[in-house]
Design a protein around this motif. Structure first.
Motif: not given
Length: 374
Positions: A154-160
């Protein structure tokens, strides 16, 4: 402390032919002193290499000497004098120093043209097959993650989502606003001759809701986000971070591709909605200033004249455009080689393929909705 001696050479005529006498140290630190001069030497076949006065030599010096031997057709080298490593180094570098033949000039004529067309067609089909294969692998990965949602990053998803979505919002809104103004100006100018300026509202509504909002968003994402994804993944590939990731048991499709695809599937409709509103706002500003149609009348006529299904036509395209942009970007990034030139080619190819795919898919959507009478 060792101080290298200056390299030198002399081409002399001997009893058995020409003799190239070498002297000094031929290492990476010194060969620049003789590179140009040795390259200008024109020796004939039967050249003998005298290494009796040769000092230190490394592979750089051996490559330079091998170039001269190859140009003279004097391989295998005929050495004169004793040197502990010269013969072995020359034999070692020779297989890797073969000259690359210049590319054949493209031939002219009908057959050559047909051959190029055929080759281009096969390349196109290979690219389409590769993209469809990557799409299948991505869908399978997303299905696995849907069954095991705790593995989603989820961290990568929200960062993207922030980088590729919210950060792109200003430029998408800005461009759509001015495109809406342009459409309104064209409509007002064209319809004024027929006394139908009021239909400029319908023109703005249909064009922005159905086409321009989503297409502009897709093209901006293809130029901005697509190139960013390809460069990021290509840089990881060049630095062997993806190989290290696989060594640790991590799957690049789950760690790299899935977060970007999911983020684009979420953010592209949001950007499309913002672009559509901005385009209508630009058209409304022109209608108010140039046609004296106040915003209340503008919105009421658009509500009554432009069906709501036109909005859903445009919105239905946005997830597909987001998926296409993410897929092409990730695939080209993973195909990047180990050189900077490869990264540049992959980024260029990625942007071109994404823009091409968006235009083609939009045309297919237009045909599809036309058949449905929407």
């Amino acid at each position: 402390m060792y101080h290298p001696t200056v390299p030198g050479f002399a081409l002399e005529e001997g009893g058995e032919g020409q003799i190239l006498r070498l002297s000094g140290d031929w290492t990476v630190a010194t060969i620049h002193l003789v590179d140009a001069g040795l390259g200008a030497v024109r020796a004939g076949q039967g050249l003998v290499l005298d290494v009796s006065g040769l000092g230190r030599i490394d592979t750089s010096g051996a490559f330079l000497i091998d170039r001269t031997l190859r140009a003279a057709g004097a391989w295998p080298a005929r050495l004169q004098g004793d040197h502990p490593v010269a013969e072995g180094l020359l034999a070692q570098v020779h297989p890797h120093a073969e000259p690359v033949s210049p590319p054949d000039k493209p031939s002219a004529g009908l057959l050559a043209m047909l051959a190029r067309v055929g080759q281009g067609t096969m390349d196109f089909l290979r690219e389409v097959t590769g993209i469809l294969t990557f799409l299948g692998e991505t869908v399978a990965t997303l299905a696995r993650l849907a069954l095991r949602p705790w593995k989603l990053r989820w961290t990568s998803i929200f960062a993207v989502m922030e980088e590729a979505g919210f950060n792109a919002l200003p430029i998408v809104v800005f461009l759509s606003f001015f495109v809406g103004m342009v459409v309104a100006f064209i409509g007002a100018t064209s319809l004024r001759d027929f006394g139908l300026e009021i239909y400029t509202i319908e023109l703005i509504g249909f064009s922005m809701l159905r086409e321009f909002g989503v297409v502009l968003t897709g093209i901006v994402l293809a130029g901005r986000t697509n190139s960013s994804f390809t460069a990021q993944i290509g840089s990881m590939k060049m630095r062997q971070e993806i190989d290290a990731m696989q060594t640790l048991g991590l799957k690049p499709m789950e760690v790299i591709v899935a977060p970007r695809v999911l983020a684009m599937l979420v953010m592209t409709p949001i950007l499309t909605f913002a672009a559509t509103l901005a385009g209508i706002g630009g058209g409304m500003a022109v209608a108010w200033s140039a046609l004296d149609i106040n915003p209340g009348v503008f919105l009421e006529r658009m509500r009554s004249s432009v069906p709501l299904d036109q909005f859903w036509v445009g919105m239905s395209k946005s997830p597909v455009f987001g998926l296409v942009v993410a897929l092409i970007a990730c695939r080209q990034g993973l195909l990047t080689g180990g050189s900077v030139q490869s990264l540049g080619r992959a980024t260029t190819t990625s942007v071109v393929q994404a823009i091409f795919a968006i235009i083609v898919i939009d045309a297919l959507f237009a045909i599809f909705y036309m058949e449905l009478s929407i």
